[in-house]
Enzyme design. Structure first.
Site, PDB file in Angstrom:
ATOM      1  N   TYR A  21      -1.362   7.254  -8.140  1.00  0.00           N
ATOM      2  CA  TYR A  21      -1.539   6.691  -6.801  1.00  0.00           C
ATOM      3  C   TYR A  21      -1.655   7.808  -5.767  1.00  0.00           C
ATOM      4  O   TYR A  21      -2.556   7.806  -4.927  1.00  0.00           O
ATOM      5  CB  TYR A  21      -0.363   5.751  -6.478  1.00  0.00           C
ATOM      6  CG  TYR A  21      -0.355   5.262  -5.058  1.00  0.00           C
ATOM      7  CD1 TYR A  21      -1.267   4.314  -4.617  1.00  0.00           C
ATOM      8  CD2 TYR A  21       0.554   5.759  -4.129  1.00  0.00           C
ATOM      9  CE1 TYR A  21      -1.281   3.869  -3.308  1.00  0.00           C
ATOM     10  CE2 TYR A  21       0.559   5.320  -2.823  1.00  0.00           C
ATOM     11  CZ  TYR A  21      -0.357   4.380  -2.415  1.00  0.00           C
ATOM     12  OH  TYR A  21      -0.368   3.949  -1.107  1.00  0.00           O
ATOM     13  N   GLU A  43       2.218  -3.495   1.318  1.00  0.00           N
ATOM     14  CA  GLU A  43       3.117  -2.820   2.263  1.00  0.00           C
ATOM     15  C   GLU A  43       4.092  -3.813   2.886  1.00  0.00           C
ATOM     16  O   GLU A  43       5.257  -3.484   3.110  1.00  0.00           O
ATOM     17  CB  GLU A  43       2.332  -2.102   3.360  1.00  0.00           C
ATOM     18  CG  GLU A  43       1.588  -0.870   2.911  1.00  0.00           C
ATOM     19  CD  GLU A  43       2.445   0.359   2.653  1.00  0.00           C
ATOM     20  OE1 GLU A  43       3.671   0.331   2.906  1.00  0.00           O
ATOM     21  OE2 GLU A  43       1.889   1.366   2.187  1.00  0.00           O
ATOM     22  N   TRP A  51       8.602   2.088  -1.984  1.00  0.00           N
ATOM     23  CA  TRP A  51       7.187   1.901  -2.307  1.00  0.00           C
ATOM     24  C   TRP A  51       6.996   1.963  -3.819  1.00  0.00           C
ATOM     25  O   TRP A  51       6.171   1.257  -4.384  1.00  0.00           O
ATOM     26  CB  TRP A  51       6.332   2.942  -1.600  1.00  0.00           C
ATOM     27  CG  TRP A  51       4.879   2.799  -1.948  1.00  0.00           C
ATOM     28  CD1 TRP A  51       4.109   3.705  -2.591  1.00  0.00           C
ATOM     29  CD2 TRP A  51       4.037   1.667  -1.691  1.00  0.00           C
ATOM     30  NE1 TRP A  51       2.827   3.213  -2.749  1.00  0.00           N
ATOM     31  CE2 TRP A  51       2.763   1.958  -2.205  1.00  0.00           C
ATOM     32  CE3 TRP A  51       4.237   0.442  -1.079  1.00  0.00           C
ATOM     33  CZ2 TRP A  51       1.693   1.076  -2.131  1.00  0.00           C
ATOM     34  CZ3 TRP A  51       3.168  -0.443  -1.007  1.00  0.00           C
ATOM     35  CH2 TRP A  51       1.912  -0.122  -1.524  1.00  0.00           C
TER      36      TRP A  51
END
Length: 185
Positions: A21, A43, A51
């Site tokens: 990522y 998000e 995260w």
């Protein structure tokens, strides 16, 4: 001996999903409405969590939310909310699920009003990438302005800190630290 590149300190080097990522997606300017939508929804699920937790469940979210098809998600009803609450592969928070559905409708309205969500979003920064290393801030005037506008339009779970992270993710804010191999300085 192969030298490993230095990455932003927040990257868990023991998680290949996180490394991929960071290296292939995070901080790269994104102009694809489907990807902008997916990251916005993800998000919003991060609120109060890491995260990495959300990222590890990304494929499950894609499956559960119809491939992040905004029109399909905006049409979800009570049965869909219950289905999502029963899905152990995602973050099962009723308020966040309802927000994702409502936010999808607002997202679609913004696409109609501005021609694309991309155009709406990138207009906030004058279509320019801003350089702000991620070790310096958790929000900015831009994230506060965008948050206020989205909340005024009816979105939820789009606070200034969440949107700062989002703006970094979609490459509006280049947040790579100075020692990261992806830093453009």
């Amino acid at each position: 001996m192969q030298i490993k590149p230095t990455r932003c300190a927040w990257v868990n080097l023991n998680n290949p999903v996180y490394i991929r990522y960071h290296d292939k997606e995070w901080g790269r300017p994104c102009h694809d409405d489907r990807q902008l939508y997916e990251l916005l929804i993800l998000e919003s699920f991060q609120a109060g969590l890491s995260w990495e937790c959300v990222l590890n469940k990304r494929e499950n979210f894609r499956r559960a939310f119809d491939g992040f098809d905004a029109a399909k998600v905006a049409a979800y009803g009570t049965a869909d909310v219950e289905r999502l609450l029963a899905d152990a592969g995602i973050i099962r928070n009723r308020a966040k699920i309802r927000a994702a559905i409502g936010n999808s409708a607002v997202f679609l309205q913004l696409q109609v009003q501005f021609g694309s969500f991309d155009r709406y979003l990138w207009d906030f920064c004058g279509n320019a990438v801003l350089r702000e290393p991620c070790d310096q801030a958790v929000e900015s005037p831009l994230s506060r302005t965008l948050s206020a506008d989205l909340r005024r339009r009816g979105m939820r779970f789009v606070g200034s800190t969440i949107l700062y992270s989002y703006l970094q993710a979609v490459g509006i804010i280049d947040g790579h630290t100075g020692d990261c191999f992806l830093c453009k300085k």
